[in-house]
Design a protein around this motif. Structure first.
Motif, PDB file in Angstrom:
ATOM      1  N   ASN A 174     -42.749  46.825   0.136  1.00 50.10           N
ATOM      2  CA  ASN A 174     -43.975  47.224  -0.564  1.00 50.10           C
ATOM      3  C   ASN A 174     -44.855  46.020  -0.875  1.00 50.10           C
ATOM      4  O   ASN A 174     -46.089  46.115  -0.844  1.00 50.10           O
ATOM      5  CB  ASN A 174     -43.628  47.968  -1.857  1.00 50.10           C
ATOM      6  N   THR A 195     -48.690  45.921   0.475  1.00 48.25           N
ATOM      7  CA  THR A 195     -49.812  45.792  -0.471  1.00 48.25           C
ATOM      8  C   THR A 195     -50.526  44.457  -0.300  1.00 48.25           C
ATOM      9  O   THR A 195     -51.722  44.346  -0.565  1.00 48.25           O
ATOM     10  CB  THR A 195     -49.308  45.932  -1.912  1.00 48.25           C
ATOM     11  N   GLY A 237     -53.328  44.720   2.074  1.00 49.18           N
ATOM     12  CA  GLY A 237     -54.399  45.643   1.706  1.00 49.18           C
ATOM     13  C   GLY A 237     -54.039  47.110   1.677  1.00 49.18           C
ATOM     14  O   GLY A 237     -54.905  47.942   1.393  1.00 49.18           O
ATOM     15  N   ASP A 275     -52.882  49.449  -0.374  1.00 45.06           N
ATOM     16  CA  ASP A 275     -52.571  49.646  -1.788  1.00 45.06           C
ATOM     17  C   ASP A 275     -51.814  50.942  -2.060  1.00 45.06           C
ATOM     18  O   ASP A 275     -51.149  51.062  -3.098  1.00 45.06           O
ATOM     19  CB  ASP A 275     -53.864  49.634  -2.611  1.00 45.06           C
ATOM     20  N   ARG A 276     -51.894  51.898  -1.157  1.00 41.66           N
ATOM     21  CA  ARG A 276     -51.206  53.169  -1.423  1.00 41.66           C
ATOM     22  C   ARG A 276     -49.686  53.032  -1.340  1.00 41.66           C
ATOM     23  O   ARG A 276     -48.966  53.945  -1.738  1.00 41.66           O
ATOM     24  CB  ARG A 276     -51.680  54.234  -0.431  1.00 41.66           C
ATOM     25  N   GLU A 310     -48.107  50.706  -2.970  1.00 42.67           N
ATOM     26  CA  GLU A 310     -47.656  50.065  -4.197  1.00 42.67           C
ATOM     27  C   GLU A 310     -46.722  51.014  -4.939  1.00 42.67           C
ATOM     28  O   GLU A 310     -47.070  52.156  -5.241  1.00 42.67           O
ATOM     29  CB  GLU A 310     -48.843  49.700  -5.078  1.00 42.67           C
TER      30      GLU A 310
END
Length: 331
Positions: A165, A169, A172, A174-175, A177
């Protein structure tokens, strides 16, 4: 008048055949006892007899901790048919037995082809540059114990502090995270399969490398002269000539997938969300050592043994139907 030249003489008449059986001597008897009788006895005691015991226990209500056991016949097997959790574990094992061997064999074969005959398309048949380095790197995961591999990847999949993860992240995405790779029904099984494949690709790549190196280079030279590309050469020459090795690898990987206890216990001890990664050995272990139902657990073990034998029989049958050893000769 009979021509005397046509009448066989006593020298031409073959003497009667003597008994071709050699007498039993001490050397022959001792040789058979040591090299045939002893291994057979060890096999019967340590392999066949435990299977017979498991079959007997599966027809009893033995708890595993007392000498008393009552014969219940096929009741334990009927319970398994109505055990939704065990049926789920069974189908998870079937899914593993289909996906893991297929993916591992394809990736291992592709890597083995690249490091042996995947180099330049002209000149001497050779692999990619630095192929020895690739072999060592890819084989490294196999040297690590399975439980260690499972624990390492469990930490890498950790939602809050896992490396995976963090990398996703960091680029880029971010989903991802705090994404629960082993806690989501959509990703728990694929993530677990990836770990098993990652641990075995290197070993089977080395196995295929050894098999490919046994193929005479003249076959590849002739194919190149005929204008065959790399894919055509792999399909028409390499695969038929190492078919037996591929079959053996597929069976071993299938047996591993029908077990997979160590990997699944390390990654998801509880069986994953909605039992999405639960396998039969995990259910067997819980039934025997947590619930104390060794008779029912033995029935699960018998089902696992039957599934393993059925898988091997299917692989042998498919290989024979696809041509087996005669496929190259027909080409």
């Amino acid at each position: 008048m009979i021509d005397s030249a046509l009448v066989p003489t006593t020298d031409q008449i073959a003497p009667p055949r003597k008994n071709s059986r050699r007498p039993l001597t001490f050397d022959r008897v001792s040789f058979m006892l040591v090299f045939l009788g002893l291994p057979l006895a060890i096999f019967l005691v340590f392999v066949v007899w435990p299977f017979v015991q498991a079959l007997w226990y599966s027809m009893t209500d033995w708890t595993g901790f007392t000498p008393e056991m009552n014969f219940v016949g096929l009741d334990n097997y009927q319970k398994l048919l109505h055990d939704d959790i065990f049926i789920t574990a069974l189908w998870n094992n079937v899914l593993l037995a289909v996906v893991v061997p297929s993916v591992t064999v394809v990736l291992s074969f592709a890597l083995a082809t690249m490091v042996t005959v995947g180099g330049a398309s002209h000149g001497t048949v050779r692999g990619l540059r630095y192929s020895s380095f690739y072999r060592v790197i890819s084989f490294f995961p196999y040297t690590v114990p399975a439980i260690i591999i499972g624990l390492i990847w469990a930490q890498m999949y950790d939602p809050s502090s896992g490396l995976l993860n963090g990398l996703l992240t960091g680029i880029g995405l971010d989903r991802f995270e705090s994404f629960p790779w082993l806690g989501d029904t959509r990703t728990a099984m694929p993530a677990s399969m990836f770990v098993i494949v990652w641990g075995f690709v290197g070993f089977y790549m080395v196995l295929f490398v050894a098999a490919i190196k046994g193929i005479p280079s003249e076959y590849y030279d002739a194919a190149r002269m005929d204008g065959a590309g790399r894919i055509r050469i792999a399909w028409s020459i390499t695969i038929p000539l190492i078919r037996d090795t591929v079959q053996t690898a597929y069976i071993y990987l299938g047996i591993l997938a029908l077990d997979a206890f160590v990997y699944m216990a390390a990654l998801n001890p509880g069986g994953g969300p909605d039992n999405s990664t639960l396998v039969m050995p995990q259910r067997l272990f819980t039934t025997a050592f947590t619930k104390g139902q060794f008779g029912l657990a033995s029935a699960m073990g018998v089902v696992m043994a039957i599934a393993t034998l059925a898988f091997a029989a299917i692989v042998f049958t498919v290989n024979r139907l696809l041509g087996g050893r005669d496929s190259l000769a027909r080409r």
